[in-house]
Structures are given as structure tokens and as C-alpha cells.
Design an enzyme around this catalytic site. Sequence first.
Site, short mmCIF file in Angstrom:
data_model
loop_
_atom_site.label_atom_id
_atom_site.label_comp_id
_atom_site.label_asym_id
_atom_site.label_seq_id
_atom_site.Cartn_x
_atom_site.Cartn_y
_atom_site.Cartn_z
N ASP A 31 -36.38 -23.25 -23.71
CA ASP A 31 -35.33 -23.07 -22.71
C ASP A 31 -35.21 -24.39 -21.95
OD1 ASP A 31 -34.37 -20.13 -21.05
OD2 ASP A 31 -33.88 -22.11 -20.25
N LEU A 33 -34.12 -24.50 -18.96
CA LEU A 33 -34.25 -24.06 -17.56
C LEU A 33 -33.05 -24.45 -16.70
CD1 LEU A 33 -38.09 -24.65 -16.94
CD2 LEU A 33 -36.90 -22.53 -17.55
N ASP A 54 -33.80 -28.86 -24.79
CA ASP A 54 -32.38 -28.56 -24.91
C ASP A 54 -32.03 -28.19 -26.35
OD1 ASP A 54 -29.94 -29.11 -22.92
OD2 ASP A 54 -29.31 -29.34 -25.02
N PHE A 76 -30.81 -16.85 -27.78
CA PHE A 76 -30.13 -16.34 -26.59
C PHE A 76 -29.47 -17.45 -25.78
CE2 PHE A 76 -33.59 -13.33 -27.38
CZ PHE A 76 -32.94 -12.11 -27.29
N TYR A 144 -15.12 -18.54 -23.38
CA TYR A 144 -16.43 -17.96 -23.66
C TYR A 144 -16.37 -17.14 -24.95
CZ TYR A 144 -20.30 -14.65 -23.43
OH TYR A 144 -21.38 -13.87 -23.75
N HIS A 192 -21.88 -11.52 -11.54
CA HIS A 192 -21.79 -10.21 -12.20
C HIS A 192 -21.68 -9.08 -11.18
CE1 HIS A 192 -23.61 -12.60 -15.51
NE2 HIS A 192 -22.64 -11.99 -16.15
N PHE A 211 -11.93 -7.07 -8.19
CA PHE A 211 -10.89 -7.96 -8.74
C PHE A 211 -9.84 -7.15 -9.51
CE2 PHE A 211 -14.58 -11.18 -9.02
CZ PHE A 211 -14.36 -11.59 -7.72
N ARG A 224 -15.64 -1.20 -18.06
CA ARG A 224 -16.58 -1.90 -18.92
C ARG A 224 -17.62 -0.91 -19.46
NH1 ARG A 224 -13.22 -4.92 -18.61
NH2 ARG A 224 -13.15 -7.11 -17.99
N SER A 285 -9.06 -14.23 -13.50
CA SER A 285 -8.45 -14.74 -14.73
C SER A 285 -9.38 -14.52 -15.93
CB SER A 285 -8.17 -16.22 -14.50
OG SER A 285 -7.86 -16.85 -15.67
N1 UDP Z 1 -15.96 -7.72 -10.81
C1 UDP Z 1 -15.42 -7.45 -9.56
N2 UDP Z 1 -15.98 -8.09 -8.48
C2 UDP Z 1 -17.01 -8.97 -8.59
C3 UDP Z 1 -17.55 -9.21 -9.87
C4 UDP Z 1 -16.98 -8.57 -10.97
O1 UDP Z 1 -14.49 -6.68 -9.40
O2 UDP Z 1 -17.45 -9.53 -7.56
C5 UDP Z 1 -15.38 -7.03 -11.99
C6 UDP Z 1 -14.84 -7.99 -13.04
O3 UDP Z 1 -13.52 -8.37 -12.75
C7 UDP Z 1 -14.97 -7.15 -14.31
C8 UDP Z 1 -16.19 -6.25 -14.04
O4 UDP Z 1 -16.39 -6.30 -12.63
O5 UDP Z 1 -13.86 -6.33 -14.47
C9 UDP Z 1 -17.44 -6.72 -14.73
O6 UDP Z 1 -17.58 -8.11 -14.45
P1 UDP Z 1 -18.90 -8.90 -14.78
O7 UDP Z 1 -18.69 -10.30 -14.28
O8 UDP Z 1 -20.08 -8.17 -14.28
O9 UDP Z 1 -18.99 -8.88 -16.37
P2 UDP Z 1 -17.93 -9.35 -17.50
O10 UDP Z 1 -17.19 -8.10 -17.90
O11 UDP Z 1 -17.05 -10.42 -16.96
O12 UDP Z 1 -18.79 -9.84 -18.61
#
Ligand code: UDP
Length: 332
Positions: A31, A33, A54, A76, A144, A192, A211, A224, A285
Amino acid sequence: MKILVTGAAGYIGSHTCRLLIESGHQVVGYDNLSRGHHMAFERAAAGSLFVEGDLLDTSLLGQIMRDEAIQAVFHFAAFGLVGESVEHPQLYYHNNVEGSVSLLKAMQQAGISRLVVSSTTAIYGEPETMPISEEMHPAPINPYGQSKWDVECLLQEARDRDGLGFAALRYFNAAGAAADGMLGEDHDPETHLIPIVLQVALGQREKIQIFGNDYPTPDGTCVRDYVHVCDLAAAHLKALNLLEPGTGIQINLGSGVGTSVLEIVEHARRVTGHEIPAEFAARRSGDPPLLVANNSQANSILGWTPEYSGLNSILTSAWQWHRRHPQGYKTS
Ligand code: UDP
């Protein structure tokens, strides 16, 4: 087996190292780090060799593979944030794609043909039908997802050209923490949903911003498929046992259950007993409205069934981790 684990100090990597060792395997952690925590590896695999390096350092990787007589690789090490990838796409191609090219080259030179790789639901983009099965053609909508699909294409080429045996495990939303509260999620900055919601419950943030509330989903917020990190780790072991040189499997790892952002917030209020103030904010976005796995191939091919991926188990274990480690691995 002796396994080189790239990204061994990261969230899913460290949980998997621990399970590998508990299952009688030997682990060498690798890793840089940049995002992982040495402490995570130490807790997961105390006494095992750790190399700070790396992915782009092909010769170091090759040297470790030969010196340590590595038999298989778990890969990973990657960047995994949709929002960041939209802002800095080149970072994702560099680290995720070029890093994997370097790893494959080192493996090929060292004669290693077993590889389990983290992939992602983000490769599917915005599928029109749910749940998502592996037959759906990848069509990423953010860098991504594109970088991870590029990696899967590289694996397919290496299978056909060099006889690589691989498993690409397409994670949905990894969540939760180890049952004993010693390993968990620690990102800086944290983006997250679940860790942020729990940081609000800990009083480290004022509120959670949701969001988007105008998505075409039942309550207007994104849906999700949250899957427990210990279930993901277990799937890697099952995949290892199936690896055959010259064959590749590409498999979804999700619980099969969709949960909205609002449902997560409401459930976290019950688990933590905190009010968790929330407000609606603009869409982020690159976020598809709905991502839920069809996990029947994980079941039929790997023999995998998620055991810990119920919302309660995810939130309870994550809450235990965050309460005990309010500063993540910096908390002693
Ligand atoms: N989300 C949100 N507010 C936050 C962080 C995430 O509403 O502060 C929403 C994000 O738009 C997505 C879901 O939570 O719809 C999961 O986002 P996360 O970043 O955990 O995982 P991702 O699906 O992007 O891999």
C-alpha cells in the site's frame, strides 16, 4: 496460499486481510498509504510483512512477488470516489488504470496467474432496468466507473494473452465495520453517506446534506445497494478458490436490496438515538438515481450469500466503529 494484497491498508483490503489470515492463508500487504492506514493493516494482519510501495513501481512489485513466493494477488489499491473522479479524471486513469497495467506486468513477469480484483457497480452507468445483472453491457457515466471498466478489459486481454485467471468483483456500496469494532471506514476527507450520517450523530458535523430529492425514485432520493464489508471479504475468499488460469469471472456483489438516502438517515436515527438534522441540497454530479444488484450469479457461481448486509447490521457495526474511533485510526 501466500497472497499479495494491494491496498491492504484500505477499508475493504484490511477486512479481507483479516479474513484471509483467519482462514489459514498468509498475506503480504502492499500500500502506498496515500489513503490507507498502516494501523488498519497492523490490526488485520499483525506480524505479516507490509511493504509501503506504489502500484506504478513494477520492479518493486515483481521483486516482492519473487522474493516472497507469492501465489495469488488480491488487488484493492484504487481511488473510488465518483465526485472526485468527475473533478480529476486524470487521477483515476493514472492510479486505477496505469496502476493495474503495472501490476499485471509484474505478475506476468513473475509467472503468477491468479488475481482477484475490486470492480464496481459504477461500470454500469445508468442502467434502464433493475436489478442490475452481469449481462448488462457496461456504460459508465463517470471517470471512476470508466477506469474500472478499463481495468476489467485489461484483465480480459491478459486472460486471452497470458492465461490469467481472474475474478472481477463488482461491489455495490460497501458499508459497515468488523464485528469487534477494531476495523472500519476511515477516509479523509469523508464523502460516503453512512460515515457522514454517523459523524452528524457524533456531533462532528452539524447536519447531513441529502444530494437531490427530485430523482425518479419512490422518495426522490438516490437508491443504493449497501453490502457489508465482511460479506465482501468473504466473497473474495470464495473467488480465490475458483480461480483457474485462462478463465475470468465478473460478478456483482450486492445485497439485492435498494435503500434510499432518506431511509439510511431515518434508520441511523433509530440506531444512534440522535436527531441527525438533514437538509436537501443540489444533486451531486455523476450520481445515477438507482443502483441495485441482481446477485444471483454471486450465489450460483461463488456460492455467496450476504450474511451481514441487513441495514441494521450495517448501521450497528458502523456506529460501534465510529463511536469507538471518533478520529478513525488516529484514535488510539
Ligand atoms: N449522499 C448524500 N449526502 C452525502 C453523501 C452522499 O446525499 O453527504 C448520497 C449520494 O449522492 C449517493 C448516496 O448518498 O446517492 C451514496 O453515496 P456514497 O458517496 O456513499 O456512495 P456512492 O454511491 O457514490 O458510491
